[in-house]
Design a protein around this motif. Sequence first.
Motif, PDB file in Angstrom:
ATOM      1  N   LEU A 220       0.831  -1.206   0.000  1.00  0.00           N
ATOM      2  CA  LEU A 220       0.000   0.000   0.000  1.00  0.00           C
ATOM      3  C   LEU A 220       0.865   1.255   0.000  1.00  0.00           C
ATOM      4  O   LEU A 220       0.560   2.228  -0.698  1.00  0.00           O
ATOM      5  CB  LEU A 220      -0.928  -0.015   1.210  1.00  0.00           C
ATOM      6  CG  LEU A 220      -1.881   1.173   1.355  1.00  0.00           C
ATOM      7  CD1 LEU A 220      -2.791   1.301   0.149  1.00  0.00           C
ATOM      8  CD2 LEU A 220      -2.699   1.039   2.647  1.00  0.00           C
ATOM      9  N   LEU A 226      -3.662   5.713   0.595  1.00  0.00           N
ATOM     10  CA  LEU A 226      -5.098   5.838   0.342  1.00  0.00           C
ATOM     11  C   LEU A 226      -5.430   7.002  -0.578  1.00  0.00           C
ATOM     12  O   LEU A 226      -6.314   6.900  -1.441  1.00  0.00           O
ATOM     13  CB  LEU A 226      -5.823   5.991   1.677  1.00  0.00           C
ATOM     14  CG  LEU A 226      -7.347   5.899   1.671  1.00  0.00           C
ATOM     15  CD1 LEU A 226      -7.815   4.571   1.085  1.00  0.00           C
ATOM     16  CD2 LEU A 226      -7.889   6.080   3.084  1.00  0.00           C
ATOM     17  N   GLN A 241     -12.172   1.059   1.665  1.00  0.00           N
ATOM     18  CA  GLN A 241     -12.474   0.911   3.088  1.00  0.00           C
ATOM     19  C   GLN A 241     -11.218   0.502   3.841  1.00  0.00           C
ATOM     20  O   GLN A 241     -10.570  -0.479   3.482  1.00  0.00           O
ATOM     21  CB  GLN A 241     -13.567  -0.143   3.296  1.00  0.00           C
ATOM     22  CG  GLN A 241     -13.961  -0.331   4.749  1.00  0.00           C
ATOM     23  CD  GLN A 241     -15.145  -1.270   4.906  1.00  0.00           C
ATOM     24  OE1 GLN A 241     -15.803  -1.623   3.927  1.00  0.00           O
ATOM     25  NE2 GLN A 241     -15.429  -1.669   6.124  1.00  0.00           N
ATOM     26  N   THR A 242     -10.876   1.255   4.867  1.00  0.00           N
ATOM     27  CA  THR A 242      -9.738   0.888   5.696  1.00  0.00           C
ATOM     28  C   THR A 242     -10.168  -0.159   6.717  1.00  0.00           C
ATOM     29  O   THR A 242     -11.332  -0.221   7.113  1.00  0.00           O
ATOM     30  CB  THR A 242      -9.154   2.102   6.422  1.00  0.00           C
ATOM     31  OG1 THR A 242     -10.182   2.707   7.209  1.00  0.00           O
ATOM     32  CG2 THR A 242      -8.619   3.115   5.428  1.00  0.00           C
ATOM     33  N   GLU A 247      -5.984   1.223  10.791  1.00  0.00           N
ATOM     34  CA  GLU A 247      -6.570   1.980   9.688  1.00  0.00           C
ATOM     35  C   GLU A 247      -5.499   2.836   9.020  1.00  0.00           C
ATOM     36  O   GLU A 247      -4.692   3.474   9.682  1.00  0.00           O
ATOM     37  CB  GLU A 247      -7.724   2.843  10.204  1.00  0.00           C
ATOM     38  CG  GLU A 247      -8.879   2.008  10.752  1.00  0.00           C
ATOM     39  CD  GLU A 247     -10.122   2.833  10.996  1.00  0.00           C
ATOM     40  OE1 GLU A 247     -10.228   3.904  10.403  1.00  0.00           O
ATOM     41  OE2 GLU A 247     -10.976   2.386  11.783  1.00  0.00           O
ATOM     42  N   GLY A 248      -5.522   2.829   7.710  1.00  0.00           N
ATOM     43  CA  GLY A 248      -4.502   3.531   6.949  1.00  0.00           C
ATOM     44  C   GLY A 248      -3.367   2.625   6.520  1.00  0.00           C
ATOM     45  O   GLY A 248      -2.583   2.990   5.645  1.00  0.00           O
ATOM     46  N   GLU A 249      -3.284   1.431   7.121  1.00  0.00           N
ATOM     47  CA  GLU A 249      -2.237   0.485   6.768  1.00  0.00           C
ATOM     48  C   GLU A 249      -2.781  -0.702   5.974  1.00  0.00           C
ATOM     49  O   GLU A 249      -2.018  -1.454   5.386  1.00  0.00           O
ATOM     50  CB  GLU A 249      -1.527  -0.027   8.021  1.00  0.00           C
ATOM     51  CG  GLU A 249      -0.786   1.072   8.781  1.00  0.00           C
ATOM     52  CD  GLU A 249       0.015   0.525   9.943  1.00  0.00           C
ATOM     53  OE1 GLU A 249       0.129  -0.712  10.057  1.00  0.00           O
ATOM     54  OE2 GLU A 249       0.523   1.335  10.737  1.00  0.00           O
ATOM     55  N   ARG A 250      -4.113  -0.858   5.968  1.00  0.00           N
ATOM     56  CA  ARG A 250      -4.750  -1.936   5.211  1.00  0.00           C
ATOM     57  C   ARG A 250      -6.038  -1.399   4.598  1.00  0.00           C
ATOM     58  O   ARG A 250      -6.830  -0.756   5.282  1.00  0.00           O
ATOM     59  CB  ARG A 250      -5.036  -3.136   6.098  1.00  0.00           C
ATOM     60  CG  ARG A 250      -3.795  -3.703   6.774  1.00  0.00           C
ATOM     61  CD  ARG A 250      -4.075  -5.047   7.414  1.00  0.00           C
ATOM     62  NE  ARG A 250      -5.156  -4.980   8.387  1.00  0.00           N
ATOM     63  CZ  ARG A 250      -5.760  -6.058   8.906  1.00  0.00           C
ATOM     64  NH1 ARG A 250      -5.404  -7.250   8.523  1.00  0.00           N
ATOM     65  NH2 ARG A 250      -6.723  -5.913   9.806  1.00  0.00           N
ATOM     66  N   VAL A 251      -6.232  -1.684   3.312  1.00  0.00           N
ATOM     67  CA  VAL A 251      -7.369  -1.131   2.578  1.00  0.00           C
ATOM     68  C   VAL A 251      -8.033  -2.219   1.744  1.00  0.00           C
ATOM     69  O   VAL A 251      -7.343  -3.061   1.148  1.00  0.00           O
ATOM     70  CB  VAL A 251      -6.918   0.020   1.647  1.00  0.00           C
ATOM     71  CG1 VAL A 251      -8.069   0.488   0.758  1.00  0.00           C
ATOM     72  CG2 VAL A 251      -6.386   1.190   2.463  1.00  0.00           C
TER      73      VAL A 251
END
Length: 313
Positions: A220, A226, A241-242, A247-251
């Motif tokens: 990512l 994002l 969607q996180t 959050e912010g490290e996987r989407v």
Amino acid sequence: MNQHLPILRVQTARGYPVARDGIVICFFMHRSHGAVAHALWRALQTYRRAILPQALSWYADDNGDWQPLDEKGWKHIREEILERRWPAACHIDLEEHCDAPSGYNFEYDGLWLDAPLFYDQDTTCAVTFTLPTEYMVEHGPAHVRALALELARELPFSFGYASFALVAPDGRWFAAPNTIGALRDRYPGLDIYKLRETSKDIGTNARGAYWLTFLGLPLLGRLGGLEVLRRRLPFPEVSLQTLPPLEGERVLVTLSEWPEAIDTEQHERPSPQLLALGHLLEPHLHEERSNWFYFLNNNDRQDMRRWIRRFCP
């Protein structure tokens, strides 16, 4: 739309069934087995709760023989996953049927990446959960997406996806190469996978663009995060969607309501958002080191490369 997901049944020349249509949910984790074992076990329990009680009825033992997945069998699988000692590999195959292609299948390939064997920096642990297409038609794509998201929350993935696929654990489709080659050419949206081979060399790269595409670190970050995804995928059908807690490290990138089979005989074409995601991922697509698609043009590795990049305009 669901009517665009064809019914596929693949047999050998002698009539032995080897593959069928379904949905595959797959994750690659650039971690050692010991670091993912407990999360994997929780994800397996999530999958079990989502399917019929007896949908998983058999497991392959260390000799490759089929054993009933009864209370004793589940105890064995739990020990295999949670108590597997370094440096022994952990290979799990759970299926609905032991004598026919299973709509429901759990396949895991777990390695100790620090073991003093032959693993290199691109080796991963990997897992697939499959569903028959009928499950999606009955419950709807939103339900399948929610299940994939619940599984993803448990797993420390670097890349994952969910797709319309040819379900054949351990790549058993190889017994019908002509049929598989024809299906591959007719349906570009049909995923054809061999978990153990791809997990050996995918590292933290992507396998391709899919209906549901899960992006974790460091991939990512290499894509720009994002904000870059939002800018490069400005389509009303696309949602980003996180995933908590990081959050912010996987989407999760969702491209459309339903997965695309893309029937070329009906002159269907990939959606613009699928091509846009394919273009974004292209610099980060993996290169298969073993030509397990042996039916592709007599071991033509360039043909294999073209298939992996089929959504890269």
